[in-house]
Design a protein around this motif. Structure first.
Motif, PDB file in Angstrom:
ATOM      1  N   SER A  91      47.469  44.197  37.674  1.00 54.58           N
ATOM      2  CA  SER A  91      47.984  43.100  36.856  1.00 54.58           C
ATOM      3  C   SER A  91      49.122  43.600  35.968  1.00 54.58           C
ATOM      4  O   SER A  91      48.917  44.510  35.141  1.00 54.58           O
ATOM      5  CB  SER A  91      46.859  42.513  35.998  1.00 54.58           C
ATOM      6  OG  SER A  91      47.382  41.618  35.051  1.00 54.58           O
ATOM      7  N   GLU A 101      44.215  47.070  35.032  1.00 53.16           N
ATOM      8  CA  GLU A 101      43.338  46.000  35.503  1.00 53.16           C
ATOM      9  C   GLU A 101      43.911  45.407  36.777  1.00 53.16           C
ATOM     10  O   GLU A 101      45.128  45.304  36.914  1.00 53.16           O
ATOM     11  CB  GLU A 101      43.239  44.918  34.422  1.00 53.16           C
ATOM     12  CG  GLU A 101      42.104  43.940  34.592  1.00 53.16           C
ATOM     13  CD  GLU A 101      42.019  42.985  33.414  1.00 53.16           C
ATOM     14  OE1 GLU A 101      42.597  41.876  33.531  1.00 53.16           O
ATOM     15  OE2 GLU A 101      41.414  43.355  32.380  1.00 53.16           O
ATOM     16  N   ARG A 102      43.036  45.010  37.671  1.00 54.89           N
ATOM     17  CA  ARG A 102      43.502  44.426  38.927  1.00 54.89           C
ATOM     18  C   ARG A 102      43.329  42.904  38.911  1.00 54.89           C
ATOM     19  O   ARG A 102      42.349  42.389  38.346  1.00 54.89           O
ATOM     20  CB  ARG A 102      42.738  45.006  40.119  1.00 54.89           C
ATOM     21  CG  ARG A 102      43.043  46.471  40.390  1.00 54.89           C
ATOM     22  CD  ARG A 102      42.395  46.937  41.683  1.00 54.89           C
ATOM     23  NE  ARG A 102      42.647  48.347  41.917  1.00 54.89           N
ATOM     24  CZ  ARG A 102      43.752  48.836  42.482  1.00 54.89           C
ATOM     25  NH1 ARG A 102      44.699  47.984  42.869  1.00 54.89           N
ATOM     26  NH2 ARG A 102      43.918  50.124  42.659  1.00 54.89           N
ATOM     27  N   ASN A 103      44.253  42.220  39.565  1.00 56.25           N
ATOM     28  CA  ASN A 103      44.119  40.793  39.791  1.00 56.25           C
ATOM     29  C   ASN A 103      43.349  40.618  41.094  1.00 56.25           C
ATOM     30  O   ASN A 103      43.912  40.735  42.185  1.00 56.25           O
ATOM     31  CB  ASN A 103      45.500  40.132  39.865  1.00 56.25           C
ATOM     32  CG  ASN A 103      45.414  38.639  40.099  1.00 56.25           C
ATOM     33  OD1 ASN A 103      44.332  38.059  40.045  1.00 56.25           O
ATOM     34  ND2 ASN A 103      46.542  38.016  40.366  1.00 56.25           N
ATOM     35  N   THR A 104      42.045  40.352  41.003  1.00 53.48           N
ATOM     36  CA  THR A 104      41.156  40.390  42.179  1.00 53.48           C
ATOM     37  C   THR A 104      41.072  39.058  42.937  1.00 53.48           C
ATOM     38  O   THR A 104      40.403  38.995  43.971  1.00 53.48           O
ATOM     39  CB  THR A 104      39.734  40.801  41.751  1.00 53.48           C
ATOM     40  OG1 THR A 104      39.246  39.848  40.792  1.00 53.48           O
ATOM     41  CG2 THR A 104      39.735  42.192  41.129  1.00 53.48           C
ATOM     42  N   ASN A 141      36.554  47.167  37.261  1.00 52.99           N
ATOM     43  CA  ASN A 141      37.942  46.707  37.117  1.00 52.99           C
ATOM     44  C   ASN A 141      38.498  47.214  35.803  1.00 52.99           C
ATOM     45  O   ASN A 141      38.297  46.614  34.742  1.00 52.99           O
ATOM     46  CB  ASN A 141      37.998  45.177  37.171  1.00 52.99           C
ATOM     47  CG  ASN A 141      39.407  44.669  37.373  1.00 52.99           C
ATOM     48  OD1 ASN A 141      40.363  45.445  37.464  1.00 52.99           O
ATOM     49  ND2 ASN A 141      39.563  43.353  37.431  1.00 52.99           N
TER      50      ASN A 141
END
Length: 377
Positions: A91, A101-104, A141
């Motif tokens: 992200s 952080e990942r945009n899952t 995450n």
């Protein structure tokens, strides 16, 4: 939810007919995939290219009512597959705040069902990073743990894993070994089933009564926790690991000399997962018979026949597993003999549950299922 689940179980033969439509000699595989969906168990399918692994997975995924197409995740994996493709991109908004952080959304951590094509081609580090998702339903995450709604993952591969990938492989409770059609009659039936006239008359789910939703699956899980395990079956399951070890000791030298691979090992986690799946199968069997009382469901020998599809690691294990299961069954029946009333009851249940017979008696390791059927006659 209880009434909808009861009706769905009564409609089970039609559901299986829809799943199996257009396939030849795949009834056992369809029933095993369906058991995986109902039990929330991951499934590993091994077989050569072109035998319908991805199509079978799509059929079982179509039974789950989802709110959005993004809840279905599919990926073809290779040595160059990146974490971003599996877990989602980093992200940028979070990165500006100094947070990783990942945009899952639309990726594995936000999926309810997932199809992993050729996962054994991916790097071991990537596969091992999936263990938390597959086992605990949790994705790390950044600094937070994210709950994963994954109900079922299906992995399809032309290869079996190397030793370093054993933890990943162990997360797949149900194993299916798909083989090519073996006779001209089967090939002819398959070719006829792909004709336009057949497609015109193909069955389809009506989209209402035959789809599973969250409430129905939660009700099934609640009932499965209440299902009792008959003393005979508990004896069978508890003595099975030692029976496997005993047979393995006799066969180990020959096996390692021929195949050069470690022998069959059954973990405590796997046996607990096996029992959970058998409880679910028992509840479905009772509901199929119109028995709606949650406390009346019990795990019987019919369910015990399903373990043969959950404990092997390589196709070469089938024969050994059948011997071990047969040994454990013999001991269990010595300790707890079947009464005539029980035989009649089990025979009746067997006739009511063709899907369970398809699982029990299908494939090479179905030999043990046939022994169970013989024992109750």
């Amino acid at each position: 939810a209880s009434q909808r689940l009861l009706w769905w179980c009564i409609c089970l033969p039609r559901v299986l007919a829809v799943m199996d439509d257009g396939f030849v000699n795949r009834k056992s595989e369809c029933a095993l995939l369906l058991l995986g969906m109902l039990a929330g168990a991951h499934v590993f399918m091994h077989g050569p290219h072109g035998v319908g692994k991805s199509q079978l997975a799509r059929r079982v995924f179509a039974l789950l009512r989802t709110a959005h197409p993004s809840e279905h995740f599919a990926i073809v994996m290779s040595r160059t597959t990146l974490p971003d493709e599996l877990f989602g991109p980093v992200s940028l908004l979070a990165a500006k705040r100094g947070v990783f952080e990942r945009n899952t959304a639309g990726h594995l951590p936000s999926a309810r069902v997932a199809f992993l094509d050729e996962p054994m081609n991916a790097q071991s580090a990537l596969l091992n990073s999936m263990l938390g998702i597959l086992n605990e339903g949790v994705f790390r995450n950044g600094a937070c743990e994210q709950a994963v709604p994954l109900r079922m993952a299906v992995a399809a591969s032309t290869d079996f894993p190397e030793k370093e990938l054993s933890p990943f492989y162990d997360r797949f409770l149900i194993r299916i070994d798909l083989q090519r059609l073996s006779s001209p009659a089967q090939w002819a039936e398959m070719l006829r089933s792909t004709s336009p006239s057949h497609e015109k008359h193909a069955h389809h789910l009506d989209g209402h009564n035959e789809l599973l939703d969250n409430a129905m699956l939660q009700e099934l899980e609640r009932r499965a926790k209440l299902a009792t395990v008959m003393p005979r079956c508990m004896y069978f399951l508890s003595s099975l690991p030692s029976s496997i070890e005993l047979v393995c000791k006799k066969e180990r030298g020959l096996f390692e000399e021929e195949h050069g691979r470690p022998f069959l090992d059954v973990s405590e986690r796997r046996m607990c997962a096996v029992l959970g799946a058998l409880r679910v199968a028992a509840v479905v069997r009772h509901l199929r018979g119109g028995v709606s009382d949650p406390s009346s469901a019990y795990v019987s020998l019919l369910e015990c026949a399903l373990v043969q599809h959950m404990l092997w690691e390589l196709p070469e294990h089938h024969e050994v597993l059948v011997k071990a299961c047969s040994l454990a069954l013999e001991e269990a029946l010595e300790q707890y003999p079947l009464s005539e009333e029980e035989r009649v009851c089990l025979q009746g249940w067997s006739r009511l549950n063709p899907w369970q017979r398809a699982i029990a008696c299908g494939g090479e390791c179905g030999l043990f299922g046939k022994e169970v059927m013989k024992a109750i006659r």
